[in-house]
Each structure stands twice: as structure tokens, then as C-alpha cells.
Design a protein around this motif. Sequence first.
Motif, PDB file in Angstrom:
ATOM      1  N   PHE A  63      44.919  47.105  38.424  1.00 28.54           N
ATOM      2  CA  PHE A  63      44.592  46.350  39.671  1.00 28.54           C
ATOM      3  C   PHE A  63      44.274  47.411  40.684  1.00 28.54           C
ATOM      4  O   PHE A  63      44.995  48.120  41.015  1.00 28.54           O
ATOM      5  N   GLY A  64      43.074  47.064  41.625  1.00 27.25           N
ATOM      6  CA  GLY A  64      43.020  47.716  42.766  1.00 27.25           C
ATOM      7  C   GLY A  64      42.156  48.886  42.690  1.00 27.25           C
ATOM      8  O   GLY A  64      41.877  49.471  43.699  1.00 27.25           O
ATOM      9  N   ASN A  65      41.664  49.167  41.457  1.00 29.86           N
ATOM     10  CA  ASN A  65      40.639  50.330  41.409  1.00 29.86           C
ATOM     11  C   ASN A  65      39.374  50.073  41.896  1.00 29.86           C
ATOM     12  O   ASN A  65      38.824  48.942  41.837  1.00 29.86           O
ATOM     13  N   GLU A  66      38.775  51.058  42.269  1.00 30.52           N
ATOM     14  CA  GLU A  66      37.481  50.753  43.158  1.00 30.52           C
ATOM     15  C   GLU A  66      36.338  50.354  42.177  1.00 30.52           C
ATOM     16  O   GLU A  66      35.439  49.715  42.751  1.00 30.52           O
ATOM     17  N   VAL A  67      36.492  50.789  41.180  1.00 34.63           N
ATOM     18  CA  VAL A  67      35.452  50.469  40.016  1.00 34.63           C
ATOM     19  C   VAL A  67      35.588  48.914  39.257  1.00 34.63           C
ATOM     20  O   VAL A  67      34.487  48.556  38.849  1.00 34.63           O
ATOM     21  N   ASN A  68      36.577  48.399  39.932  1.00 35.49           N
ATOM     22  CA  ASN A  68      36.790  46.908  39.266  1.00 35.49           C
ATOM     23  C   ASN A  68      35.523  45.995  40.146  1.00 35.49           C
ATOM     24  O   ASN A  68      35.115  46.148  41.205  1.00 35.49           O
ATOM     25  N   HIS A  69      35.283  44.893  39.377  1.00 31.62           N
ATOM     26  CA  HIS A  69      34.312  43.985  40.018  1.00 31.62           C
ATOM     27  C   HIS A  69      35.306  42.842  40.378  1.00 31.62           C
ATOM     28  O   HIS A  69      36.075  42.286  39.949  1.00 31.62           O
ATOM     29  N   ARG A  70      34.764  42.258  41.524  1.00 26.09           N
ATOM     30  CA  ARG A  70      35.413  41.088  42.359  1.00 26.09           C
ATOM     31  C   ARG A  70      34.615  39.812  42.419  1.00 26.09           C
ATOM     32  O   ARG A  70      33.504  40.061  42.790  1.00 26.09           O
ATOM     33  N   TYR A  71      35.171  38.896  42.111  1.00 23.81           N
ATOM     34  CA  TYR A  71      34.526  37.559  42.232  1.00 23.81           C
ATOM     35  C   TYR A  71      35.447  36.379  42.770  1.00 23.81           C
ATOM     36  O   TYR A  71      36.613  36.514  42.972  1.00 23.81           O
ATOM     37  N   ILE A  72      34.773  35.508  43.183  1.00 22.83           N
ATOM     38  CA  ILE A  72      35.444  34.125  43.560  1.00 22.83           C
ATOM     39  C   ILE A  72      34.958  32.902  42.721  1.00 22.83           C
ATOM     40  O   ILE A  72      33.757  32.651  42.564  1.00 22.83           O
ATOM     41  N   GLY A  73      35.940  32.417  42.060  1.00 25.12           N
ATOM     42  CA  GLY A  73      35.741  31.052  41.367  1.00 25.12           C
ATOM     43  C   GLY A  73      35.987  29.827  42.265  1.00 25.12           C
ATOM     44  O   GLY A  73      37.034  29.959  43.084  1.00 25.12           O
ATOM     45  N   PHE A  74      34.889  28.863  42.259  1.00 23.73           N
ATOM     46  CA  PHE A  74      35.515  27.877  43.193  1.00 23.73           C
ATOM     47  C   PHE A  74      34.859  26.479  42.348  1.00 23.73           C
ATOM     48  O   PHE A  74      34.397  26.202  41.855  1.00 23.73           O
ATOM     49  N   ASP A  75      35.971  25.262  42.735  1.00 21.63           N
ATOM     50  CA  ASP A  75      35.875  24.084  42.482  1.00 21.63           C
ATOM     51  C   ASP A  75      36.119  23.167  43.601  1.00 21.63           C
ATOM     52  O   ASP A  75      37.065  23.205  44.195  1.00 21.63           O
ATOM     53  N   TRP A  76      34.913  22.266  43.998  1.00 21.04           N
ATOM     54  CA  TRP A  76      34.865  21.556  44.957  1.00 21.04           C
ATOM     55  C   TRP A  76      35.744  20.141  44.861  1.00 21.04           C
ATOM     56  O   TRP A  76      35.463  19.719  43.875  1.00 21.04           O
ATOM     57  N   GLY A  77      36.360  19.674  45.869  1.00 20.87           N
ATOM     58  CA  GLY A  77      36.905  18.410  45.803  1.00 20.87           C
ATOM     59  C   GLY A  77      37.192  17.903  47.240  1.00 20.87           C
ATOM     60  O   GLY A  77      37.493  18.667  47.949  1.00 20.87           O
ATOM     61  N   TYR A  78      37.183  16.734  47.402  1.00 15.41           N
ATOM     62  CA  TYR A  78      37.491  16.082  48.642  1.00 15.41           C
ATOM     63  C   TYR A  78      38.647  15.270  48.576  1.00 15.41           C
ATOM     64  O   TYR A  78      39.884  15.546  48.887  1.00 15.41           O
ATOM     65  N   SER A  79      38.667  14.019  47.873  1.00 23.94           N
ATOM     66  CA  SER A  79      39.826  13.377  47.732  1.00 23.94           C
ATOM     67  C   SER A  79      40.676  13.909  46.627  1.00 23.94           C
ATOM     68  O   SER A  79      41.666  13.934  46.597  1.00 23.94           O
ATOM     69  N   ALA A  80      40.034  14.414  45.505  1.00 22.89           N
ATOM     70  CA  ALA A  80      40.676  15.174  44.296  1.00 22.89           C
ATOM     71  C   ALA A  80      40.674  16.525  44.962  1.00 22.89           C
ATOM     72  O   ALA A  80      39.854  17.012  45.889  1.00 22.89           O
ATOM     73  N   PRO A  81      41.680  17.592  44.805  1.00 21.57           N
ATOM     74  CA  PRO A  81      41.856  18.872  45.219  1.00 21.57           C
ATOM     75  C   PRO A  81      40.714  19.668  45.057  1.00 21.57           C
ATOM     76  O   PRO A  81      39.983  19.534  43.973  1.00 21.57           O
TER      77      PRO A  81
END
Length: 333
Positions: free
Chosen positions: A254-272
Motif C-alpha cells: 500500500f502507498g507505492n507510487e506505481v499503484n492504481h487508485r479508484y473511487i467506487g460510488f453507489d448513489w442513494g438519497y433515502s437509502a444510504p
Amino acid sequence: MKVLWKPHKGQQTKALSQPDSVFEIAFGGSRGGGKTSAGIAWLLKGTEDPGFTGLVIRRNHSDLRQWIDEARQIYVHAKLTGKPGVFEFPSGAKIYTGHLKDSDAYTQFQGWNITRLLIEELGQIPQEEYYLKLLSSVRSTCGVAPQVFCTMNPGNVGHQWIKRRWQIGLKEANKSFKDPVSNRKRIYIPATIDDNPSLQELDPDYVNYLDSLPEPLRSMWRMGDWDVFAGAYFAEWNPAYHIKEEKDARKLGFGNEVNHRYIGFDWGYSAPHCAIWIEVTPDNRVFVFDELYGKEKHPMEVGELIYKKNCQHGKNIEMTLGDPSCWIRNPMS
């Protein structure tokens, strides 16, 4: 004098001997731990006071009937009337029974003065909000201190909020702690079938059945393990293995410069809604190093919160991946 019932030494006795200063008692864990009989006996405490009002809640009417049949064997001096049933004791104290057939049912007890509230199978209540609605009526107008007793098993729809509310796995079991806002005390008392010698003696095959279950059911129903539950996408999840201190994670890449970084997102309003920050090493080892979780926020507000977290990390995000349902048109878009 004939003894109708007495608690087993250990966890049953501990659950029934909690002082009045502990407001919420959560008793349970595995199947067959002696929870129902303990709850029935707990409600008897205070029935000599004519102003006492007890209430037992179960999710379904059929479950309630079974509870009443078992309670009648202990409440031998009480008169049972009505549907749902009401036990009336010689002192004038009453224990009401109720079930929660729909979400509106959680408000049917508003305005009551419930001295003692017993909730059977708390995990069948899907949201903490519904539980808090029931709790709002627990107050005393007699000489008996108000208190709540909940029985529960891991794995039901309420699994996560129960684990969070009683800090299971974070706070020491069998030891009460104060809620930082209300200052009321609550306690989690775990019990397994090993704490119920009566059932082990009467039905030893039931223990063998629990031992034979596949994972994660065996961990939940036999061991009372709250760190796993059926329906989880990753059934192999083990916090002892999968949660690492940052220094240990760095040894794994973890933390190496060669690593790939992403965000995973799941939308919700009433549900989280949920966003997770992910880092992947060249050998496909995946680290989840941050998260954003909440509900009832405008999409623009959620976007700003994600942006602020990105600024804090100062890491380049290569791609953000969202659930396809995020792009379904809705009034909040």
C-alpha cells in the motif's frame, strides 16, 4: 413452593441481574441461547407494582402466539385476555403484547408510559429509527425504573445497526457503557447454546445441527459471531485478517507510487449513499483506504464531500466507477 423456572448460571443470570442504571440490555448471539425464557422472566420484575406497564414486541403475530404460550407457563397468577393478549396480575400490573406488521405499527405506542419493554428478535427491525420510536415511550410513572430488554441473533436485516449501537466487537462484552449523548447505559451480553444446558440435554441433536451448518451460518447461529452475516457479498470477510494498520498495509504494498487508485460510488438519497477509495497494486492486491457514507444529501453536496476527501489524500484518482442505477433520472438530479 414449586419453582416454575430458574435461570442458568452464567449469561442468563447476568442478563437478569443488571441494575436499574442500565437502560438497554441486549441479550443474545447464537440460536438456542435461552433468550426467550430470560425475556419472559425479566418482564416479571416489577409486576407487584400496580402502576407497572410492560410491553413485549415481536415482528409477526404467529411468533407472538408462540411467546404467549410459553409465557403462560410462568405467568400462572396472571389473567390473559384480549387479542393481542394482555396479562393482568393480581396487583393490577399489566403486560401487553404487540406485533409490528408494517412501518406504521412503530408509532402505535406513542403516548404510552411503558415501564419495561421487551423486544424479541430485535434484528427483525430493519432500521434503528424504528427502534428509537419504540424507545421514546419507555418511561416510568410508578416505582419501577424504566428499562429495555432485547433478544437478538446476528444475520437479520437489523444486523448492522444493532452491531453499531451496542458497539459489538469494539466495546467489552458483559460490561455496560454510557451513550455519549443521552448518558444512558447499555450493555451487550452474548450467549450461545453452550449457556443453555437445558436445551443441550433435551435436544442434543440440535447442537449437532448447528455444528453441521455451512459458513457463514455456522459462525452466526452456533457461535453468535457478529462479524459475518448471510447476504454479505464477501462471505469470506474476516476482520482479524482483512483490517490492517497502515504500517502493516504498507509492508504489503500500500502507498507505492506505481499503484492504481479508484473511487467506487453507489448513489442513494433515502437509502444510504457510499463512496470508497481503492488502491490496487501491480499484483492485484486491493486496499480500501477511505469511505464516505450517509443519506439525504443533495448530489452536489455529496460531490463536494468527495472532492474534499480527495484533496486531503492528495492522490491521483484514475477513475471513478459508479453503479449504473446512479444515472436513472430522479427528482434530486
